[in-house]
Design a protein around this motif. Sequence first.
Motif, PDB file in Angstrom:
ATOM      1  N   SER A  11      -7.593   7.133  -9.453  1.00  0.00           N
ATOM      2  CA  SER A  11      -7.204   7.032  -8.051  1.00  0.00           C
ATOM      3  C   SER A  11      -5.684   7.111  -8.010  1.00  0.00           C
ATOM      4  O   SER A  11      -4.993   6.263  -8.572  1.00  0.00           O
ATOM      5  N   LEU A  12      -5.160   8.153  -7.355  1.00  0.00           N
ATOM      6  CA  LEU A  12      -3.722   8.377  -7.278  1.00  0.00           C
ATOM      7  C   LEU A  12      -3.211   7.911  -5.919  1.00  0.00           C
ATOM      8  O   LEU A  12      -3.647   8.404  -4.877  1.00  0.00           O
ATOM      9  N   TYR A  13      -2.254   6.968  -5.918  1.00  0.00           N
ATOM     10  CA  TYR A  13      -1.742   6.381  -4.675  1.00  0.00           C
ATOM     11  C   TYR A  13      -0.669   7.285  -4.077  1.00  0.00           C
ATOM     12  O   TYR A  13       0.335   7.587  -4.713  1.00  0.00           O
ATOM     13  N   LEU A  14      -0.905   7.711  -2.826  1.00  0.00           N
ATOM     14  CA  LEU A  14      -0.003   8.636  -2.151  1.00  0.00           C
ATOM     15  C   LEU A  14       0.915   7.970  -1.139  1.00  0.00           C
ATOM     16  O   LEU A  14       1.985   8.497  -0.840  1.00  0.00           O
ATOM     17  N   TYR A  15       0.480   6.831  -0.590  1.00  0.00           N
ATOM     18  CA  TYR A  15       1.282   6.180   0.449  1.00  0.00           C
ATOM     19  C   TYR A  15       0.920   4.699   0.493  1.00  0.00           C
ATOM     20  O   TYR A  15      -0.223   4.311   0.213  1.00  0.00           O
ATOM     21  N   ARG A  16       1.914   3.891   0.847  1.00  0.00           N
ATOM     22  CA  ARG A  16       1.658   2.464   1.045  1.00  0.00           C
ATOM     23  C   ARG A  16       2.413   1.990   2.274  1.00  0.00           C
ATOM     24  O   ARG A  16       3.530   2.425   2.551  1.00  0.00           O
ATOM     25  N   ALA A  17       1.779   1.121   3.008  1.00  0.00           N
ATOM     26  CA  ALA A  17       2.426   0.419   4.119  1.00  0.00           C
ATOM     27  C   ALA A  17       2.452  -1.044   3.694  1.00  0.00           C
ATOM     28  O   ALA A  17       1.434  -1.739   3.755  1.00  0.00           O
ATOM     29  N   LEU A  18       3.590  -1.485   3.236  1.00  0.00           N
ATOM     30  CA  LEU A  18       3.708  -2.793   2.586  1.00  0.00           C
ATOM     31  C   LEU A  18       3.846  -3.907   3.606  1.00  0.00           C
ATOM     32  O   LEU A  18       4.696  -3.845   4.505  1.00  0.00           O
ATOM     33  N   ALA A  19       3.014  -4.921   3.480  1.00  0.00           N
ATOM     34  CA  ALA A  19       3.078  -6.069   4.377  1.00  0.00           C
ATOM     35  C   ALA A  19       4.329  -6.893   4.086  1.00  0.00           C
ATOM     36  O   ALA A  19       4.792  -6.955   2.943  1.00  0.00           O
ATOM     37  N   PRO A  20       4.888  -7.540   5.098  1.00  0.00           N
ATOM     38  CA  PRO A  20       6.132  -8.295   4.913  1.00  0.00           C
ATOM     39  C   PRO A  20       5.935  -9.649   4.235  1.00  0.00           C
ATOM     40  O   PRO A  20       6.904 -10.337   3.964  1.00  0.00           O
ATOM     41  N   GLN A  21       4.708 -10.029   3.963  1.00  0.00           N
ATOM     42  CA  GLN A  21       4.459 -11.347   3.373  1.00  0.00           C
ATOM     43  C   GLN A  21       4.959 -11.427   1.932  1.00  0.00           C
ATOM     44  O   GLN A  21       4.991 -10.436   1.210  1.00  0.00           O
ATOM     45  N   ARG A  22       5.302 -12.637   1.527  1.00  0.00           N
ATOM     46  CA  ARG A  22       5.805 -12.845   0.169  1.00  0.00           C
ATOM     47  C   ARG A  22       4.734 -12.552  -0.880  1.00  0.00           C
ATOM     48  O   ARG A  22       5.032 -12.064  -1.975  1.00  0.00           O
ATOM     49  N   LEU A  23       3.470 -12.808  -0.555  1.00  0.00           N
ATOM     50  CA  LEU A  23       2.373 -12.601  -1.496  1.00  0.00           C
ATOM     51  C   LEU A  23       1.638 -11.290  -1.233  1.00  0.00           C
ATOM     52  O   LEU A  23       0.473 -11.143  -1.565  1.00  0.00           O
ATOM     53  N   ALA A  24       2.308 -10.319  -0.641  1.00  0.00           N
ATOM     54  CA  ALA A  24       1.662  -9.053  -0.314  1.00  0.00           C
ATOM     55  C   ALA A  24       1.281  -8.286  -1.578  1.00  0.00           C
ATOM     56  O   ALA A  24       1.961  -8.353  -2.602  1.00  0.00           O
ATOM     57  N   VAL A  25       0.164  -7.563  -1.496  1.00  0.00           N
ATOM     58  CA  VAL A  25      -0.244  -6.686  -2.585  1.00  0.00           C
ATOM     59  C   VAL A  25       0.612  -5.422  -2.533  1.00  0.00           C
ATOM     60  O   VAL A  25       0.701  -4.767  -1.501  1.00  0.00           O
ATOM     61  N   ASN A  26       1.236  -5.085  -3.645  1.00  0.00           N
ATOM     62  CA  ASN A  26       2.207  -3.999  -3.658  1.00  0.00           C
ATOM     63  C   ASN A  26       1.912  -3.052  -4.815  1.00  0.00           C
ATOM     64  O   ASN A  26       2.228  -3.353  -5.968  1.00  0.00           O
TER      65      ASN A  26
END
Length: 265
Positions: A120-135
């Motif tokens: 699975s190749l990751y093309l885009y992410r919309a990162l949540a502003p939370q400290r414990l966000a999955v990145n």
Amino acid sequence: MSAIETPDPGTDYRVPALQRGLSILGMFSARERSLGMNDMAERLGVSPSAVYRIVQTLADMGYLRKIGRNAFELGPQVISDGFAYLASRDLVEVAMAHLNDLRDRTSLSCHLSIREQTDSLYLYRALAPQRLAVNIPVGTRLPCHSTALGRVLLSGLSEAQLSALYQHIRLDDYPPPAPRTLPELQQLIAEDRQRGWVLHRSDYSTAIATGIRDHSGSIVAAINLSGPDAVMDTQIAQQGFLTTLLAASHDISRELGHAGWSSSL
């Protein structure tokens, strides 16, 4: 050199024949695949003779096709032009605004990925502003069978295609809950395919993923919502996030030309 004239806001610059032609094309739908010239004229509020030349022009250009003495359906040029445009739109370009909106509405991270062989190749992410966000950074490759996004992508394959893809791939090197044998993987993906979405827990986080489909109905990508277990642990929370995720996937798929589908909750 003559000056360019400024359009007069009070002047009607519309071309009636063009307007009628586009209106005629817009009359066709999944429920009305064929129309007579009298039907077209009646809906436009004009006489059949007033639309005759327009209909004949559309037919000559391939936008309409005559199927009876006085009946027409959409011609191949409409399909060709439409799919050529849809195919030219970049997947990330289409999905980006929807994923950003999904992140803002849920405060969870969102990712877009495609399948390349068993990855699975990751093309885009919309990162949540939370400290414990999955990145998970763009460009990351993860084994399809061990992630929610990857399992959704595998669900787009037939049983024969899935078997051929993993015929010589070892699966017993990955920790649970990833399947460790091909029969386990086949059973898991069959259930995912029937459900239409995947929930996967790992490393104190939970991800919910579903597919993106193109005009042919094929799964061409997958999107997810992912966050810490503390946020996504309850069934009520998961169902709310799933409903929002499915709505976003429907909107993206529709922009790619897919007519729509339903997934069970």
